[in-house]
Motif scaffolding. Structure first.
Motif, short mmCIF file in Angstrom:
data_model
loop_
_atom_site.label_atom_id
_atom_site.label_comp_id
_atom_site.label_asym_id
_atom_site.label_seq_id
_atom_site.Cartn_x
_atom_site.Cartn_y
_atom_site.Cartn_z
N ASP A 110 0.83 -1.20 0.00
CA ASP A 110 0.00 0.00 0.00
C ASP A 110 0.87 1.25 0.00
OD1 ASP A 110 -2.18 -1.59 0.05
OD2 ASP A 110 -2.83 -1.09 2.09
N PRO A 111 0.32 2.37 -0.46
CA PRO A 111 1.07 3.63 -0.41
C PRO A 111 1.23 4.10 1.02
CG PRO A 111 -1.19 4.03 -1.08
CD PRO A 111 -1.02 2.55 -1.05
N PRO A 112 2.12 5.08 1.26
CA PRO A 112 2.28 5.61 2.62
C PRO A 112 1.00 6.26 3.11
CG PRO A 112 3.36 7.02 1.02
CD PRO A 112 2.97 5.79 0.29
N THR A 113 0.82 6.30 4.41
CA THR A 113 -0.37 6.95 4.96
C THR A 113 -0.25 8.46 4.81
OG1 THR A 113 0.49 7.21 7.21
CG2 THR A 113 -0.55 5.10 6.66
N GLU A 114 -1.39 9.12 4.86
CA GLU A 114 -1.40 10.59 4.73
C GLU A 114 -0.60 11.26 5.84
OE1 GLU A 114 -5.37 12.04 4.46
OE2 GLU A 114 -5.87 10.83 2.70
N ASP A 115 -0.63 10.67 7.02
CA ASP A 115 0.11 11.26 8.14
C ASP A 115 1.62 11.24 7.89
OD1 ASP A 115 -1.91 12.16 9.84
OD2 ASP A 115 -2.23 10.17 10.67
N TYR A 116 2.13 10.11 7.40
CA TYR A 116 3.56 10.05 7.10
C TYR A 116 3.93 11.03 5.98
CZ TYR A 116 5.84 6.35 9.82
OH TYR A 116 6.45 5.62 10.83
N THR A 117 3.08 11.12 4.98
CA THR A 117 3.34 12.04 3.87
C THR A 117 3.38 13.48 4.38
OG1 THR A 117 2.27 10.53 2.31
CG2 THR A 117 2.52 12.82 1.62
N ALA A 118 2.45 13.84 5.26
CA ALA A 118 2.42 15.19 5.81
C ALA A 118 3.65 15.47 6.67
CB ALA A 118 1.14 15.40 6.62
N LEU A 119 4.07 14.48 7.48
CA LEU A 119 5.25 14.65 8.31
C LEU A 119 6.50 14.80 7.46
CD1 LEU A 119 6.46 14.73 11.17
CD2 LEU A 119 6.65 12.22 11.05
N SER A 120 6.57 14.02 6.39
CA SER A 120 7.69 14.12 5.45
C SER A 120 7.80 15.52 4.87
CB SER A 120 7.52 13.09 4.33
OG SER A 120 8.45 13.31 3.30
N ARG A 121 6.66 16.07 4.50
CA ARG A 121 6.65 17.44 3.94
C ARG A 121 7.07 18.46 4.99
NH1 ARG A 121 1.78 16.13 1.33
NH2 ARG A 121 0.65 17.07 3.07
N ARG A 122 6.56 18.30 6.19
CA ARG A 122 6.85 19.28 7.24
C ARG A 122 8.32 19.28 7.63
NH1 ARG A 122 6.91 19.31 12.65
NH2 ARG A 122 6.05 17.22 12.93
N LEU A 123 8.91 18.10 7.69
CA LEU A 123 10.33 18.00 8.05
C LEU A 123 11.25 18.20 6.85
CD1 LEU A 123 10.22 14.91 10.45
CD2 LEU A 123 10.31 17.33 11.08
N ASP A 124 10.65 18.20 5.65
CA ASP A 124 11.41 18.32 4.40
C ASP A 124 12.43 17.19 4.27
OD1 ASP A 124 12.02 19.41 1.93
OD2 ASP A 124 13.54 20.78 2.73
#
Length: 250
Positions: free
Chosen positions: A31-45
């Motif tokens: 499955d693709p990454p969860t939305e929470d991980y994607t958002a954290l990835s963006r926030r931490l760059d």
């Protein structure tokens, strides 16, 4: 949603977050990454290919990981099964564990350039998880006296009611005096301090008292976090920790 910074200095960056949805686990290995991980990835760059999450089992197993494990449990399946601790000596990879009342334990050995992150439930807090985490860090060159230990947000002693059988289990690992410090009785009910248990374990492992600290936030009291005891099911908080790629340690 609530996110707090646990540590952010020249060597390490770590935090604790409920996420927007509290969903960090995918339903299937592809499955693709969860939305929470994607958002954290963006926030931490920081790309998701550098995040690592084990498949936890509330046990004592610790894995040493490297950049080769990047994305494990987040964007791809992995071999980090039945593990509740991660340790690394590599910069730029993010260790992460999920928790919904259990204790995230952040470990930083500055002079050795080694970090670890543990997920401690009541069994792990009494058992060998912390010992195994420190042993893995020692394998990578760290000394217990050099380790900073931070106890992250978790269910507090005022909320964590337990049965007498848990105290009996803890009696296998702690002295009677220590048990008196760990357990309190209110209205004929028994309550456990996971934080005190881990502090005692840490000191027994050779971590200096002045290098042990705790974040005074309860996941059950604070409704911004997800709490299993409060009734949340299928939703957790995420603890994460990394060594920065560019810092004075280089």
């Amino acid at each position: 949603m609530k996110t707090i910074e646990i540590i952010n200095d020249d060597l390490a960056q770590g935090g604790f977050t409920s996420g927007n949805n509290g969903i960090w686990t995918r339903n299937g290995p592809f499955d693709p990454p969860t939305e929470d991980y994607t958002a954290l990835s963006r926030r931490l760059d920081i790309p998701l290919s550098r995040f690592i999450r084990p498949y936890q089992a509330s046990g004592d197993n610790v894995k040493i990981v490297t950049a080769e494990h990047g994305g494990s449990g987040v964007i791809k399946d992995n071999e980090l099964k039945k593990a509740d601790g991660l340790v690394t000596a590599e910069k730029g990879v993010i260790l992460s564990v999920i928790a919904a009342d259990c204790v995230p334990v952040y470990l930083i050995a500055r002079s050795a350039g080694v970090i670890g992150l543990l997920h401690c439930g009541w069994r792990s807090a009494a058992g060998g998880l912390l010992h195994n985490g420190i042993a893995a860090m020692k394998e990578l060159g760290a000394s217990p006296a050099d380790i900073q230990l931070i106890i992250g947000p978790h269910i507090c002693a005022d909320c964590y009611e337990m049965g007498a059988e848990v105290r009996e289990e803890y009696a296998k690992f702690f002295s009677e005096n220590e048990l008196e410090a760990l357990f309190t009785v209110r209205d004929k009910r028994l309550y456990l301090s996971l934080s005190k248990a881990l502090q005692l374990k840490a000191e027994a492992e050779g971590i200096l008292q002045e290098k042990i600290s705790a974040v005074n936030e309860c996941t059950c009291h604070d409704k911004s976090y997800h709490s299993y005891r409060r009734g949340d099911r299928g939703r957790q908080n995420l603890a994460y920790l990394m060594m920065k790629s560019c810092n004075s340690h280089q």
